[in-house]
Design a protein around this motif. Structure first.
Motif, PDB file in Angstrom:
ATOM      1  N   ILE A  57     -23.328  23.008  57.592  1.00 46.88           N
ATOM      2  CA  ILE A  57     -23.873  23.403  58.955  1.00 46.88           C
ATOM      3  C   ILE A  57     -24.261  24.615  59.009  1.00 46.88           C
ATOM      4  O   ILE A  57     -23.822  25.614  58.357  1.00 46.88           O
ATOM      5  CB  ILE A  57     -22.578  23.178  60.092  1.00 46.88           C
ATOM      6  N   PRO A  58     -25.696  24.913  59.632  1.00 48.91           N
ATOM      7  CA  PRO A  58     -26.458  26.118  59.781  1.00 48.91           C
ATOM      8  C   PRO A  58     -25.454  27.065  60.480  1.00 48.91           C
ATOM      9  O   PRO A  58     -24.592  26.847  61.268  1.00 48.91           O
ATOM     10  CB  PRO A  58     -27.449  25.695  60.395  1.00 48.91           C
ATOM     11  N   GLN A  59     -25.461  28.445  59.829  1.00 48.16           N
ATOM     12  CA  GLN A  59     -24.947  29.523  60.433  1.00 48.16           C
ATOM     13  C   GLN A  59     -25.109  29.663  62.001  1.00 48.16           C
ATOM     14  O   GLN A  59     -24.179  30.227  62.800  1.00 48.16           O
ATOM     15  CB  GLN A  59     -25.225  30.935  59.805  1.00 48.16           C
ATOM     16  N   SER A  60     -26.390  29.479  62.448  1.00 52.41           N
ATOM     17  CA  SER A  60     -26.869  29.444  63.737  1.00 52.41           C
ATOM     18  C   SER A  60     -25.900  28.689  64.589  1.00 52.41           C
ATOM     19  O   SER A  60     -25.709  28.766  66.022  1.00 52.41           O
ATOM     20  CB  SER A  60     -28.255  29.050  63.624  1.00 52.41           C
ATOM     21  N   HIS A  61     -25.273  27.577  64.018  1.00 52.95           N
ATOM     22  CA  HIS A  61     -24.294  26.562  64.881  1.00 52.95           C
ATOM     23  C   HIS A  61     -22.864  26.676  64.509  1.00 52.95           C
ATOM     24  O   HIS A  61     -21.890  26.078  64.909  1.00 52.95           O
ATOM     25  CB  HIS A  61     -24.695  25.200  64.684  1.00 52.95           C
ATOM     26  N   GLY A  62     -22.543  27.846  63.784  1.00 56.20           N
ATOM     27  CA  GLY A  62     -21.184  28.245  63.518  1.00 56.20           C
ATOM     28  C   GLY A  62     -20.745  27.519  62.172  1.00 56.20           C
ATOM     29  O   GLY A  62     -19.618  27.777  61.753  1.00 56.20           O
ATOM     30  N   GLY A  63     -21.530  27.107  61.341  1.00 56.10           N
ATOM     31  CA  GLY A  63     -21.201  26.884  60.168  1.00 56.10           C
ATOM     32  C   GLY A  63     -21.341  27.704  58.853  1.00 56.10           C
ATOM     33  O   GLY A  63     -22.007  28.914  59.372  1.00 56.10           O
ATOM     34  N   ALA A  64     -20.861  27.740  57.507  1.00 60.97           N
ATOM     35  CA  ALA A  64     -21.052  28.338  56.616  1.00 60.97           C
ATOM     36  C   ALA A  64     -22.377  28.345  55.843  1.00 60.97           C
ATOM     37  O   ALA A  64     -23.013  29.481  55.506  1.00 60.97           O
ATOM     38  CB  ALA A  64     -19.862  28.085  55.596  1.00 60.97           C
ATOM     39  N   GLU A  65     -22.993  27.245  55.890  1.00 63.50           N
ATOM     40  CA  GLU A  65     -24.392  26.983  55.535  1.00 63.50           C
ATOM     41  C   GLU A  65     -24.479  27.408  53.805  1.00 63.50           C
ATOM     42  O   GLU A  65     -25.207  28.318  53.626  1.00 63.50           O
ATOM     43  CB  GLU A  65     -25.459  27.835  56.373  1.00 63.50           C
ATOM     44  N   VAL A  66     -23.473  26.887  53.294  1.00 65.86           N
ATOM     45  CA  VAL A  66     -23.433  27.340  51.800  1.00 65.86           C
ATOM     46  C   VAL A  66     -24.472  26.814  51.174  1.00 65.86           C
ATOM     47  O   VAL A  66     -25.398  26.281  51.638  1.00 65.86           O
ATOM     48  CB  VAL A  66     -22.260  26.949  51.381  1.00 65.86           C
ATOM     49  N   SER A  67     -24.898  27.730  49.845  1.00 62.43           N
ATOM     50  CA  SER A  67     -26.009  27.398  49.088  1.00 62.43           C
ATOM     51  C   SER A  67     -25.938  25.854  48.283  1.00 62.43           C
ATOM     52  O   SER A  67     -24.787  25.333  48.396  1.00 62.43           O
ATOM     53  CB  SER A  67     -25.953  28.164  47.804  1.00 62.43           C
ATOM     54  N   THR A  68     -26.686  25.455  48.037  1.00 60.54           N
ATOM     55  CA  THR A  68     -26.910  23.905  47.426  1.00 60.54           C
ATOM     56  C   THR A  68     -26.194  24.184  46.022  1.00 60.54           C
ATOM     57  O   THR A  68     -25.491  22.977  45.778  1.00 60.54           O
ATOM     58  CB  THR A  68     -28.224  23.632  47.113  1.00 60.54           C
ATOM     59  N   GLU A  69     -26.068  25.227  45.520  1.00 56.91           N
ATOM     60  CA  GLU A  69     -24.972  25.517  44.329  1.00 56.91           C
ATOM     61  C   GLU A  69     -23.736  25.108  44.536  1.00 56.91           C
ATOM     62  O   GLU A  69     -23.294  24.579  43.850  1.00 56.91           O
ATOM     63  CB  GLU A  69     -25.599  26.850  43.560  1.00 56.91           C
ATOM     64  N   CYS A  94     -26.136  14.518  53.286  1.00 59.29           N
ATOM     65  CA  CYS A  94     -27.674  14.017  53.481  1.00 59.29           C
ATOM     66  C   CYS A  94     -27.916  14.059  54.928  1.00 59.29           C
ATOM     67  O   CYS A  94     -29.005  14.298  55.388  1.00 59.29           O
ATOM     68  CB  CYS A  94     -27.833  13.063  52.742  1.00 59.29           C
ATOM     69  N   LEU A  95     -27.075  13.313  55.781  1.00 59.10           N
ATOM     70  CA  LEU A  95     -27.180  13.193  57.229  1.00 59.10           C
ATOM     71  C   LEU A  95     -27.380  14.636  57.842  1.00 59.10           C
ATOM     72  O   LEU A  95     -27.981  14.480  58.817  1.00 59.10           O
ATOM     73  CB  LEU A  95     -26.222  12.282  57.708  1.00 59.10           C
ATOM     74  N   VAL A  96     -26.380  15.138  57.499  1.00 54.33           N
ATOM     75  CA  VAL A  96     -26.361  16.614  58.148  1.00 54.33           C
ATOM     76  C   VAL A  96     -27.795  17.423  58.057  1.00 54.33           C
ATOM     77  O   VAL A  96     -28.371  18.019  58.789  1.00 54.33           O
ATOM     78  CB  VAL A  96     -25.384  17.583  57.447  1.00 54.33           C
ATOM     79  N   GLU A  97     -28.261  17.326  56.619  1.00 59.17           N
ATOM     80  CA  GLU A  97     -29.657  17.625  56.479  1.00 59.17           C
ATOM     81  C   GLU A  97     -30.667  16.968  57.375  1.00 59.17           C
ATOM     82  O   GLU A  97     -31.478  17.483  57.833  1.00 59.17           O
ATOM     83  CB  GLU A  97     -30.036  17.617  54.978  1.00 59.17           C
ATOM     84  N   ASP A  98     -30.526  15.607  57.528  1.00 53.12           N
ATOM     85  CA  ASP A  98     -31.481  14.881  58.434  1.00 53.12           C
ATOM     86  C   ASP A  98     -31.402  15.251  59.843  1.00 53.12           C
ATOM     87  O   ASP A  98     -32.538  15.344  60.329  1.00 53.12           O
ATOM     88  CB  ASP A  98     -31.175  13.317  58.146  1.00 53.12           C
TER      89      ASP A  98
END
Length: 395
Positions: A57-69, A94-98
Motif C-alpha cells: 500500500i502506498p505511503q501516501s495512504h498509510g502503507g509501507a510501500e515496500v520495495s519489489t525486492e 497484483c490487485l493492489v497494483e491494479d
C-alpha cells in the motif's frame, strides 16, 4: 474471519521479520495443510493480521510501500513453509497494483483502506476454454449506476479465504474491466472444485457469476494497464517467480535434514551420508543454483522499481525481460530441488507422514502458471534483435 484491524507494517525490515515469524509459526502444520487441502482459518487470519497483505500500500495512504525486492522476499519466505500459503495473496498484491494504476482517488482511499484493515482480495480472472488465456467470455453490462456480470471463472486462487473477489469481464465495447465484489455478494458463488495434485490448499477452483449486480463505482478500467506501458505485467510475473524460489529453498532445507538422517550407500566407503562425495556434489550444485535464482530475482525486482516512477516502452520491457530470466531459473531450481529431496532422502523420504512429496507436487503445478519454454525465446529475441516483449501478465 478476523474482526479486529490488522497490524500495519511500516518498513521493509519489519515486513521481512513478520514473514520469517509467520513462516516459523506454520512450518509444523505445512504437511497437514497439503494433506487436508485447506489452510486453517487461524493461519489465514494470522497471515493478514500481521500486516503482510498490506505491505505494498502506498505511503501516501498509510502503507509501507515496500520495495519489489522485499515483496518478492516476503513471498519466498512464506513459500519455504508452504507453496499454497504463499500463493493465496499472489493476485492480491497484483490487485493492489491494479488499484494504484487504474483507480480514482476515491477508489484508492476506499480499497487501500480495506487492505490496511486486513481485508483479503482473491481473483476471478481466468477461464477454462476459449482460444487462449486472453479469450474472456464473462460479460459486464452497464445498467444505470450499476453493472451486471455473468460468467464462470476458474483458477480463482484464494477465493475461499477472501473478503473480496474482483472479477475480470468484457464490456459492451469489448474492453476488459475489473469489478470488485464482496465474496458473499448475491449472484457470486465460490465452488470448491480445485482438484490438482499440487498447491492443493490454494482454493483455485471456480467462481460462478449469475446476474451479479454491483455499483459502477467499483469498476476499474483494466485495459488501460496494457494499452500503455506499466509494471503490472512484470510485477505479476515476479510474484510467481518468488513462490517457486521459496519452494526451492524449502525443499533444500528438507534435503539437508533428510540427508543427515539417511544411511550412506553401501559402495560409498563412508560411514555417513553427509560424507558421500556424490551427495555433496548434488547439494553443492543446488546451493549454487538457488543462490543464482535469488540473484536474478533481486535483479528483476530492481528493474521493476526502476521503471515504476516513470514507466515507458524501454524500461518496462527491460523489467519484463529481467523477470523472465529469473522465472526460467526459479522454475528449473524448484523442480530440481524438490526432486533431489526425494532422491537424497531415500525411500524413507516418501513415507506419507512426512509429506515431503508436496514440494515437488507444488513446484510442478505452480510452474505451469505460464509456459516457461517461451521465456528463452523472448529473451533471445530481445537480446539479439531488440524486440520488445508483449505487454500482458504472462511475460
Amino acid at each position: 474471519m478476523m474482526t479486529s484491524p490488522a497490524h500495519v507494517i511500516r518498513t521493509d525490515e519489519e515486513a521481512i521479520q513478520q514473514a520469517v515469524e509467520f513462516r516459523d509459526s506454520v512450518l509444523e502444520r505445512a504437511a497437514a495443510i497439503d494433506a487436508e487441502r485447506v489452510i486453517p482459518q487461524d493461519i489465514v487470519d494470522e497471515f493478514s493480521q500481521r500486516g503482510l497483505w498490506a505491505i505494498t500500500i502506498p505511503q501516501s495512504h498509510g502503507g509501507a510501500e515496500v520495495s519489489t525486492e522485499t515483496l518478492a522476499e516476503v513471498i519466498a519466505i512464506v513459500a519455504e513453509a508452504d507453496g499454497s500459503l504463499a500463493q493465496i495473496p499472489q493476485n492480491h498484491f497484483c490487485l493492489v497494483e491494479d488499484i494504484r494504476l487504474s483507480g480514482t482517488p476515491a477508489q484508492h482511499d476506499f480499497f487501500f483502506g480495506l487492505v490496511l484493515e486486513g481485508k483479503r482480495f482473491a481473483n476471478a480472472f481466468s477461464e477454462l476454454g476459449g482460444k487462449n488465456v486472453g479469450d474472456l467470455q464473462t460479460k459486464l453490462v452497464h445498467d444505470g449506476d450499476e453493472v451486471v456480470v455473468n460468467g464462470r471463472k476458474f483458477y480463482s486462487t484464494g477465493s475461499k479465504y477472501a473478503h473480496w473477489i474482483p472479477v475480470l469481464a468484457v464490456d459492451e465495447d469489448g474492453r476488459e474491466l475489473l469489478v470488485f465484489a464482496e465474496r458473499d455478494a448475491s449472484g457470486l458463488t465460490v465452488v470448491d472444485d480445485w482438484s490438482s495434485f499440487g498447491q492443493r490448499a490454494t482454493s483455485s477452483g471456480s467462481v460462478v457469476l449469475e446476474d451479479l449486480r454491483l455499483p459502477a463505482d467499483r469498476v476499474f478500467p483494466m485495459y488501460r494497464e496494457y494499452d500503455e506501458p506499466t509494471i503490472a505485467g512484470p510485477l505479476a510475473q515476479i510474484t510467481t517467480a518468488a513462490i517457486d524460489l521459496g519452494i526451492a529453498r524449502g525443499a533444500f532445507r528438507e534435503t539437508l535434514e533428510a540427508t543427515r538422517a539417511a544411511r550412506p550407500w553401501i559402495d560409498s566407503g563412508v560411514d555417513s551420508a553427509t560424507k558421500d562425495p556424490l551427495t555433496l556434489n548434488i547439494i553443492g550444485r543446488l546451493d549454487i543454483d538457488i543462490r543464482a535464482a535469488e540473484a536474478l530475482t533481486r535483479e528483476s525486482a530492481h528493474a521493476i522499481d526502476a521503471a515504476k516512477p516513470a514507466p515507458d516502452e524501454q524500461n518496462v520491457a527491460a523489467a519484463s525481460i529481467s523477470v523472465a530470466r529469473a522465472k526460467v531459473l526459479t522454475t528449473e531450481v524448484s523442480l530440481e530441488a524438490s526432486s533431489r529431496l526425494l532422491e537424497l532422502g531415500g525411500a524413507r523420504s516418501t513415507l506419507g507422514a512426512k509429506g515431503l512429496d508436496r514440494f515437488w507436487r507444488n513446484a510442478r503445478v505452480h510452474t505451469l502458471h505460464d509456459p516457461v519454454r517461451w521465456k528463452p525465446y523472448a529473451i533471445g529475441d530481445y537480446a539479439l534483435n531488440g524486440t520488445l516483449p508483449a505487454r500482458h501478465s504472462w511475460i
